[in-house]
Design an enzyme around this catalytic site. Sequence first.
Site, PDB file in Angstrom:
ATOM      1  N   ASN A   1      31.117 -30.144 119.700  1.00 49.34           N
ATOM      2  CA  ASN A   1      31.413 -31.651 119.582  1.00 49.34           C
ATOM      3  C   ASN A   1      31.365 -32.547 120.546  1.00 49.34           C
ATOM      4  O   ASN A   1      30.796 -33.634 120.336  1.00 49.34           O
ATOM      5  CB  ASN A   1      32.773 -31.302 118.986  1.00 49.34           C
ATOM      6  CG  ASN A   1      33.409 -32.990 118.577  1.00 49.34           C
ATOM      7  OD1 ASN A   1      34.055 -33.488 119.572  1.00 49.34           O
ATOM      8  ND2 ASN A   1      33.216 -33.231 117.663  1.00 49.34           N
ATOM      9  N   GLN A  52      46.840 -31.285 129.882  1.00 55.43           N
ATOM     10  CA  GLN A  52      47.427 -32.444 128.701  1.00 55.43           C
ATOM     11  C   GLN A  52      48.466 -33.452 129.064  1.00 55.43           C
ATOM     12  O   GLN A  52      48.031 -34.600 128.582  1.00 55.43           O
ATOM     13  CB  GLN A  52      47.523 -31.519 127.312  1.00 55.43           C
ATOM     14  CG  GLN A  52      47.263 -32.063 126.250  1.00 55.43           C
ATOM     15  CD  GLN A  52      45.754 -32.135 125.731  1.00 55.43           C
ATOM     16  OE1 GLN A  52      44.956 -31.179 125.807  1.00 55.43           O
ATOM     17  NE2 GLN A  52      45.314 -33.441 125.352  1.00 55.43           N
ATOM     18  N   SER A  72      43.082 -39.289 118.582  1.00 55.62           N
ATOM     19  CA  SER A  72      43.869 -38.754 117.756  1.00 55.62           C
ATOM     20  C   SER A  72      45.193 -39.428 117.912  1.00 55.62           C
ATOM     21  O   SER A  72      45.923 -39.350 116.622  1.00 55.62           O
ATOM     22  CB  SER A  72      44.372 -37.086 118.519  1.00 55.62           C
ATOM     23  OG  SER A  72      43.240 -36.320 118.025  1.00 55.62           O
ATOM     24  N   LYS A 109      46.933 -36.171 131.068  1.00 55.61           N
ATOM     25  CA  LYS A 109      45.706 -36.771 130.307  1.00 55.61           C
ATOM     26  C   LYS A 109      46.151 -37.686 129.214  1.00 55.61           C
ATOM     27  O   LYS A 109      46.039 -38.737 129.023  1.00 55.61           O
ATOM     28  CB  LYS A 109      44.607 -35.701 129.703  1.00 55.61           C
ATOM     29  CG  LYS A 109      43.662 -36.332 128.879  1.00 55.61           C
ATOM     30  CD  LYS A 109      42.971 -35.241 127.896  1.00 55.61           C
ATOM     31  CE  LYS A 109      42.370 -34.087 128.813  1.00 55.61           C
ATOM     32  NZ  LYS A 109      41.746 -33.139 128.166  1.00 55.61           N
ATOM     33  N   LYS A 120      51.105 -32.756 121.991  1.00 56.99           N
ATOM     34  CA  LYS A 120      49.939 -33.130 121.532  1.00 56.99           C
ATOM     35  C   LYS A 120      49.132 -32.529 122.526  1.00 56.99           C
ATOM     36  O   LYS A 120      48.941 -32.773 123.471  1.00 56.99           O
ATOM     37  CB  LYS A 120      49.642 -34.707 121.547  1.00 56.99           C
ATOM     38  CG  LYS A 120      48.266 -35.164 120.898  1.00 56.99           C
ATOM     39  CD  LYS A 120      48.317 -35.766 119.656  1.00 56.99           C
ATOM     40  CE  LYS A 120      47.213 -35.798 118.640  1.00 56.99           C
ATOM     41  NZ  LYS A 120      46.854 -34.425 118.274  1.00 56.99           N
ATOM     42  N   LYS A 167      49.113 -27.445 124.069  1.00 58.99           N
ATOM     43  CA  LYS A 167      47.944 -26.675 123.537  1.00 58.99           C
ATOM     44  C   LYS A 167      48.223 -25.461 123.043  1.00 58.99           C
ATOM     45  O   LYS A 167      49.302 -24.755 123.050  1.00 58.99           O
ATOM     46  CB  LYS A 167      47.100 -26.486 125.100  1.00 58.99           C
ATOM     47  CG  LYS A 167      45.896 -26.306 124.788  1.00 58.99           C
ATOM     48  CD  LYS A 167      44.507 -27.644 124.800  1.00 58.99           C
ATOM     49  CE  LYS A 167      43.605 -27.378 124.066  1.00 58.99           C
ATOM     50  NZ  LYS A 167      42.735 -28.596 124.474  1.00 58.99           N
ATOM     51  N   GLY A 226      41.719 -30.302 117.109  1.00 57.27           N
ATOM     52  CA  GLY A 226      40.675 -29.256 117.378  1.00 57.27           C
ATOM     53  C   GLY A 226      40.482 -29.007 118.993  1.00 57.27           C
ATOM     54  O   GLY A 226      40.787 -29.718 119.824  1.00 57.27           O
ATOM     55  N   ASP A 227      39.493 -28.130 119.290  1.00 57.04           N
ATOM     56  CA  ASP A 227      39.041 -27.683 120.612  1.00 57.04           C
ATOM     57  C   ASP A 227      37.817 -26.794 120.213  1.00 57.04           C
ATOM     58  O   ASP A 227      37.384 -26.553 119.274  1.00 57.04           O
ATOM     59  CB  ASP A 227      39.979 -27.427 121.434  1.00 57.04           C
ATOM     60  CG  ASP A 227      39.709 -27.026 122.985  1.00 57.04           C
ATOM     61  OD1 ASP A 227      39.826 -28.140 123.615  1.00 57.04           O
ATOM     62  OD2 ASP A 227      39.486 -26.002 123.551  1.00 57.04           O
TER      63      ASP A 227
HETATM   64  P1  NDP Z   1      32.868 -26.661 120.614  1.00 58.20           P
HETATM   65  O1  NDP Z   1      33.446 -25.385 120.172  1.00 58.20           O
HETATM   66  O2  NDP Z   1      32.345 -27.898 119.495  1.00 58.20           O
HETATM   67  O3  NDP Z   1      31.655 -26.208 121.505  1.00 58.20           O
HETATM   68  C1  NDP Z   1      31.563 -25.838 122.869  1.00 58.20           C
HETATM   69  C2  NDP Z   1      30.270 -25.672 123.499  1.00 58.20           C
HETATM   70  O4  NDP Z   1      30.473 -24.889 124.714  1.00 58.20           O
HETATM   71  C3  NDP Z   1      29.359 -24.731 122.577  1.00 58.20           C
HETATM   72  O5  NDP Z   1      28.200 -25.296 122.791  1.00 58.20           O
HETATM   73  C4  NDP Z   1      29.573 -23.201 123.184  1.00 58.20           C
HETATM   74  O6  NDP Z   1      28.518 -22.578 123.080  1.00 58.20           O
HETATM   75  C5  NDP Z   1      29.751 -23.715 124.678  1.00 58.20           C
HETATM   76  N1  NDP Z   1      30.637 -22.891 125.179  1.00 58.20           N
HETATM   77  C6  NDP Z   1      31.825 -22.348 124.746  1.00 58.20           C
HETATM   78  N2  NDP Z   1      32.326 -21.504 125.428  1.00 58.20           N
HETATM   79  C7  NDP Z   1      31.413 -21.291 126.784  1.00 58.20           C
HETATM   80  C8  NDP Z   1      31.315 -20.228 127.707  1.00 58.20           C
HETATM   81  N3  NDP Z   1      32.371 -19.485 127.896  1.00 58.20           N
HETATM   82  N4  NDP Z   1      30.040 -20.192 128.482  1.00 58.20           N
HETATM   83  C9  NDP Z   1      29.139 -20.982 128.055  1.00 58.20           C
HETATM   84  N5  NDP Z   1      29.218 -22.076 127.126  1.00 58.20           N
HETATM   85  C10 NDP Z   1      30.383 -22.044 126.482  1.00 58.20           C
HETATM   86  O7  NDP Z   1      33.651 -27.242 121.419  1.00 58.20           O
HETATM   87  P2  NDP Z   1      34.142 -28.906 121.919  1.00 58.20           P
HETATM   88  O8  NDP Z   1      32.893 -29.443 122.105  1.00 58.20           O
HETATM   89  O9  NDP Z   1      35.130 -29.329 121.167  1.00 58.20           O
HETATM   90  O10 NDP Z   1      34.893 -28.538 123.290  1.00 58.20           O
HETATM   91  C11 NDP Z   1      33.985 -28.433 124.796  1.00 58.20           C
HETATM   92  C12 NDP Z   1      34.963 -28.711 125.913  1.00 58.20           C
HETATM   93  O11 NDP Z   1      35.440 -30.086 125.834  1.00 58.20           O
HETATM   94  C13 NDP Z   1      35.953 -27.797 125.968  1.00 58.20           C
HETATM   95  O12 NDP Z   1      36.518 -27.723 127.524  1.00 58.20           O
HETATM   96  C14 NDP Z   1      36.945 -28.592 125.224  1.00 58.20           C
HETATM   97  O13 NDP Z   1      38.593 -28.083 125.737  1.00 58.20           O
HETATM   98  C15 NDP Z   1      36.832 -29.874 125.964  1.00 58.20           C
HETATM   99  N6  NDP Z   1      37.474 -31.101 125.186  1.00 58.20           N
HETATM  100  C16 NDP Z   1      37.311 -31.188 123.762  1.00 58.20           C
HETATM  101  C17 NDP Z   1      37.947 -32.130 123.158  1.00 58.20           C
HETATM  102  C18 NDP Z   1      37.688 -32.270 121.793  1.00 58.20           C
HETATM  103  O14 NDP Z   1      37.955 -33.546 121.097  1.00 58.20           O
HETATM  104  N7  NDP Z   1      36.907 -31.509 120.682  1.00 58.20           N
HETATM  105  C19 NDP Z   1      38.830 -33.015 123.839  1.00 58.20           C
HETATM  106  C20 NDP Z   1      38.837 -33.164 125.307  1.00 58.20           C
HETATM  107  C21 NDP Z   1      38.135 -31.893 125.555  1.00 58.20           C
HETATM  108  P3  NDP Z   1      28.483 -21.589 121.645  1.00 58.20           P
HETATM  109  O15 NDP Z   1      28.018 -22.072 120.672  1.00 58.20           O
HETATM  110  O16 NDP Z   1      27.440 -20.546 122.439  1.00 58.20           O
HETATM  111  O17 NDP Z   1      29.720 -20.929 121.798  1.00 58.20           O
END
Ligand code: NDP
Length: 448
Positions: free
Chosen positions: A243, A114, A380, A117, A93, A129, A168-169
């Site tokens: 997200n 993961q 999830s 976690k 997962k 992943k 997603g991620d």
């Molecule tokens: P999204 O794609 O929805 O959002 C990512 C955000 O981070 C955007 O604002 C993006 O900006 C910014 N970002 C991405 N890459 C970079 C970078 N290299 N430098 C600066 N800003 C960056 O992703 P999520 O919100 O889903 O994920 C965010 C984090 O949370 C990740 O580390 C992910 O692994 C982690 N996570 C997510 C989960 C989930 O359920 N979605 C669960 C657990 C962890 P821009 O719009 O400019 O790309």
Amino acid sequence: MSFKNQYIQDLYNQVVKRNAGEPEFHQAVREVLESLEPVLEVHPEYITSGVMARLVEPDRIIKFRVPWVDDHGVVQVNRGFRIQFNKAIGPYKGGLRFHPSVYEGIIKFLGFEQIFKNSLTGLPIGGAKGGSDFDPKGKSDAEVMRFCQSFMTELCKHIAADTDVPAGDIGVGAREIGFLYGQYSRIRNEFSGVLTGKGLTYGGSLARTEATGYGLCYFTEEMLNDHGTSFKGKTVVISGSGNVAIYACQKATQLGAKVVTMSDSNGYIYDKNGIDLDLIKQIKEKERKRIKEYVNYHADAEYHEGCKGVWTVKCDIALPCATQNELDLEDAKILVANGVMAVSEGANMPSTIEATQYFINNNVLFGPAKAANAGGVATSALEMSQNSMRYSWTFEEVDQKLHNIMINIYHNASSAAKRFGLEGNLVAGANIAGFLKVADAMYAEGVV
Ligand code: NDP
């Protein structure tokens, strides 16, 4: 840097050698191995039975070509990955990430983290992943669909509801999950819970969208409560505007805090009156535009180019919710000098090892990603349960379960740290608590 235990030192050296050029994976392994040294003193059987050596080597690495045709009729080729790391306690997962920075080392570090976690959630899920170096930014919906269909045409050979369940991620949200699910269902001719984060009309769970951000705040609130305080009346700095960041902002605000920043990969906004989240959702989720648009609607707010400046804003609580290694030692020093009391990680591994150590040494309450952002994968797993039962829980039911899971994660991590003489160190506590369940299962299942 050196470990006290020679076996662990040799194992780490071997990881670095075998996975050359993958610094994020080395960093993730090093942090876990450091935390586990006191455990291995009491449990040498995890070394002699090869649990440690097997733990740092993925069960399987799947790497494939993803050809697709863009809107101009040009053939594009991306790389796809799925790393199935460990299934000792349940089906694989973990999310899929679509971002140009994706390569094998990023997916490996995320898959490794993961494992622990998922174990911490208390639910039966193994670690994996996947993703691609495809960048959905600037692509049309039709291009994203063609890419997702090509990606799933290969991935569907390796996943199934009881085998491996992606989600997603970064760069993979509701739109991408829909296209991926449609192609899986078409090729396999089945309707199953093979992906999570699905839309509500085809098997998704209420509260999954909110889960990681809400869970982060539930965890942080419990950590604060345990130290006689709470979100109420606090100033919060959040990085990211995806997200996790959006729903962390929503829940922190509901809990009485004022969130004053959000960012994207170009820069950050500062709104001293508190972030207008409806506007952020409109800009980032609906219009898919840049965060700097925010200041066109709020004359009082400021936009600054470059995302690192976000850590210079004075706050009580910092929630990094963008990406790995976005917060380094220099940022940590500024946050501490500005009086930060708590840092909780919404993103995966957003703080460097040096920054993490600095927070711990300076008595900042620190919620590590493995524990603090586990609400997404926990929900999830709740989606998987609902799919298996062909049943849907209400938003309130799922939210309540999520809340309880996050409270339990906090206390499990906290008591594991105490048990091994590391009271207050939730980094070690989360690694140890997550590890013990997986290690016991691996030990019981024999050398496989
Ligand atoms: P999204 O794609 O929805 O959002 C990512 C955000 O981070 C955007 O604002 C993006 O900006 C910014 N970002 C991405 N890459 C970079 C970078 N290299 N430098 C600066 N800003 C960056 O992703 P999520 O919100 O889903 O994920 C965010 C984090 O949370 C990740 O580390 C992910 O692994 C982690 N996570 C997510 C989960 C989930 O359920 N979605 C669960 C657990 C962890 P821009 O719009 O400019 O790309």
